[in-house]
Design a protein around this motif. Structure first.
Motif, PDB file in Angstrom:
ATOM      1  N   GLU A 197       0.980  -1.251  -0.120  1.00 25.35           N
ATOM      2  CA  GLU A 197      -0.183  -0.033   0.033  1.00 25.35           C
ATOM      3  C   GLU A 197       0.872   1.257  -0.245  1.00 25.35           C
ATOM      4  O   GLU A 197       1.837   1.456   0.830  1.00 25.35           O
ATOM      5  CB  GLU A 197      -0.883   0.012   1.273  1.00 25.35           C
ATOM      6  CG  GLU A 197      -1.981  -1.247   1.306  1.00 25.35           C
ATOM      7  CD  GLU A 197      -2.757  -1.106   2.405  1.00 25.35           C
ATOM      8  OE1 GLU A 197      -3.332  -0.290   2.729  1.00 25.35           O
ATOM      9  OE2 GLU A 197      -2.960  -2.354   2.814  1.00 25.35           O
TER      10      GLU A 197
ATOM     11  N   ALA B 199      -4.258  -7.893  -4.433  1.00 25.29           N
ATOM     12  CA  ALA B 199      -4.597  -6.499  -3.830  1.00 25.29           C
ATOM     13  C   ALA B 199      -5.635  -6.515  -2.948  1.00 25.29           C
ATOM     14  O   ALA B 199      -5.726  -5.847  -1.940  1.00 25.29           O
ATOM     15  CB  ALA B 199      -4.482  -5.452  -5.156  1.00 25.29           C
TER      16      ALA B 199
ATOM     17  N   THR C 273      -5.727  -5.980   1.335  1.00 26.72           N
ATOM     18  CA  THR C 273      -6.092  -4.713   1.852  1.00 26.72           C
ATOM     19  C   THR C 273      -7.807  -4.744   2.261  1.00 26.72           C
ATOM     20  O   THR C 273      -8.022  -4.102   3.005  1.00 26.72           O
ATOM     21  CB  THR C 273      -5.918  -3.651   0.729  1.00 26.72           C
ATOM     22  OG1 THR C 273      -7.239  -4.039  -0.600  1.00 26.72           O
ATOM     23  CG2 THR C 273      -4.932  -3.509  -0.042  1.00 26.72           C
TER      24      THR C 273
ATOM     25  N   ILE D  63      -1.986   0.797  -4.819  1.00 25.90           N
ATOM     26  CA  ILE D  63      -1.325  -0.363  -4.366  1.00 25.90           C
ATOM     27  C   ILE D  63      -0.467  -0.961  -5.697  1.00 25.90           C
ATOM     28  O   ILE D  63      -0.608  -0.709  -6.561  1.00 25.90           O
ATOM     29  CB  ILE D  63      -2.573  -1.338  -4.328  1.00 25.90           C
ATOM     30  CG1 ILE D  63      -3.444  -0.851  -3.587  1.00 25.90           C
ATOM     31  CG2 ILE D  63      -1.971  -2.700  -3.822  1.00 25.90           C
ATOM     32  CD1 ILE D  63      -4.710  -0.344  -3.910  1.00 25.90           C
TER      33      ILE D  63
ATOM     34  N   PHE E  92      -7.430   2.336  -4.946  1.00 20.78           N
ATOM     35  CA  PHE E  92      -8.644   1.999  -4.202  1.00 20.78           C
ATOM     36  C   PHE E  92     -10.056   2.351  -4.865  1.00 20.78           C
ATOM     37  O   PHE E  92      -9.912   3.548  -5.403  1.00 20.78           O
ATOM     38  CB  PHE E  92      -8.543   2.618  -2.683  1.00 20.78           C
ATOM     39  CG  PHE E  92      -7.493   1.846  -1.867  1.00 20.78           C
ATOM     40  CD1 PHE E  92      -7.484   0.629  -1.415  1.00 20.78           C
ATOM     41  CD2 PHE E  92      -6.363   2.559  -1.787  1.00 20.78           C
ATOM     42  CE1 PHE E  92      -6.506  -0.165  -0.832  1.00 20.78           C
ATOM     43  CE2 PHE E  92      -5.347   2.211  -0.873  1.00 20.78           C
ATOM     44  CZ  PHE E  92      -5.403   0.844  -0.431  1.00 20.78           C
TER      45      PHE E  92
END
Length: 65
Positions: free
Chosen positions: A8, A29, A33, A48, A63
């Protein structure tokens, strides 16, 4: 399954690092997360980086939530 390092990122600084096994980089990913993930990197936001350990390939995501 592929061994991936998920980082991250804030700019070029690593905030968190995870190591996961997943079938794809985007799945890695999301798994690491716990958030919705979109392809590519958006300037000025957290993002990421996923590194495929075996193939030495890097992927960039943002994100999506």
């Amino acid at each position: 399954m592929t061994d991936c390092v998920v980082e991250e990122m804030n700019g070029m600084g690593v905030l968190r690092r995870h190591q996961v096994d997943a079938t794809s980089a985007i799945q890695a990913a999301g798994q690491a997360t716990g958030r919705a993930i979109g392809s590519g990197r958006n300037p000025g936001t957290l993002w990421i980086r996923v590194k495929d350990v075996a193939k030495k390939i890097e992927h960039e995501f943002h994100f999506a939530d």
